[in-house]
Design a protein around this motif. Sequence first.
Motif, short mmCIF file in Angstrom:
data_model
loop_
_atom_site.label_atom_id
_atom_site.label_comp_id
_atom_site.label_asym_id
_atom_site.label_seq_id
_atom_site.Cartn_x
_atom_site.Cartn_y
_atom_site.Cartn_z
N ILE A 227 0.85 -1.20 0.00
CA ILE A 227 0.00 0.00 0.00
C ILE A 227 0.88 1.25 0.00
O ILE A 227 0.64 2.20 -0.75
CB ILE A 227 -0.96 -0.02 1.22
N GLY A 232 -2.87 -1.51 -4.65
CA GLY A 232 -4.10 -1.83 -3.94
C GLY A 232 -3.94 -3.18 -3.25
O GLY A 232 -3.18 -4.03 -3.72
N ALA A 233 -4.69 -3.38 -2.17
CA ALA A 233 -4.53 -4.62 -1.40
C ALA A 233 -5.67 -5.59 -1.65
O ALA A 233 -6.82 -5.20 -1.82
CB ALA A 233 -4.46 -4.29 0.09
#
Length: 397
Positions: A227, A232-233
């Motif tokens: 991050i 994006g996770a």
Amino acid sequence: MSVTGGGPSGGAANLGGGPSLVVDNIGELTTHGPQGTLSDAALVVSGGRVAWIGPSSRVPAADRRIDAAGRAVIPGFVDSHAHLVFAGDRAAEFAARMAGQPYTGGGIRTTVAATRAADDELLRANLARLVAEARRQGTTTIEIKSGYGLTVEDEARSVRLAAEFTAETTYLGAHVVPEGHDPADYVRLVGGPMLEAVRPYARWIDVFCERGAFDPDQAREVLRAGIAAGLGARIHANQLTAGEGVRIAVELGAASADHCTHLSTSDVDALAGSDTVATLLPGAEFSTRSPYPDARALLDAGATVALATDCNPGSSYTSSMPFCLALAVREMRMTPAEALWAATTGSARALRRDDIGHLDVGARADLSILDAPSHLHLAYRPGVPLIHRVIQRGEPT
Ligand code: NIG
Ligand code: FE
């Protein structure tokens, strides 16, 4: 059915952006937008986008025409979870499982060895084969993960090769700790030099949070590093056992918590109260003969649910979204409409995309014409090749 020139009045609709295409005589058009589901419909595509939707009798003329002859049209499937950068197969492992062996994830190392030994050409050919296979089954957007390289060089080339096929690339250096590595050192490598090397090609970061893979603290460390680097996770959460995966996803604002097979009530509530999508992968439960996730609990609580294939050589070697949709309906008690929504709009949300997964005016013109009069047939006729024709970015493939 073929593509022919000219609409009913012969002239082309002036809709902007290159040659236009009309698909008319659609028996059932599922938009997943404000227009809902339309009968006897038509749509016009221009510049790779949906330009017009309405009654077939009022369709404007376009440069090209496809007569759907009463067939159903659905948004293109969005497969938001696939591990396609690999070499080798593990059919023998599957056969052993069907004879009673449990799935542990340990076979990942077998694929790591085969993938490291493969050259770029072989990996690229395997990717091309699987992406084409998925497209023939109606998939117009696919997420592709690394995770079978597990060295700086092999992860970087895995994500680089994935980027040749999709914009939705995911770095999964934290799949398992490779043999001979200290776990803490490996986590530092994943969040440091390896992340640096994959960064130019990756949109997402993922971690397998599970006993025998990465524990909750390690998963947090990996995702936070990603991050901080602008990725994006997403997370493999609660697949084989209950644990903190879903909690971590919600805490870190992950786009998606994937698998969600072993959830507590508080996990379900946490997902329902968040923007994190619950991505269900019933191909994995099918291929590992495991209990399916409780889709009804998630839906009834108000969580956003996505469906994807988890296509990989170990736990789910299928690229077929229609197969997963049929499993979701038969085995997870989703309605056919819920399953179709989850496989298109839901999985687009799992990738934080609003331009795909639906067919409103302005959306990307990704759609399938089914060899069936309605979307119900996708689950009603399991295993039957019902994808008649795929249109991707406005182009018939
Ligand atoms: O999503 N759970 C981790 N990864 C894959 C399985 C990978 C493999 O068995 O090769 C999954 O099921
Ligand atoms: Fe997976």
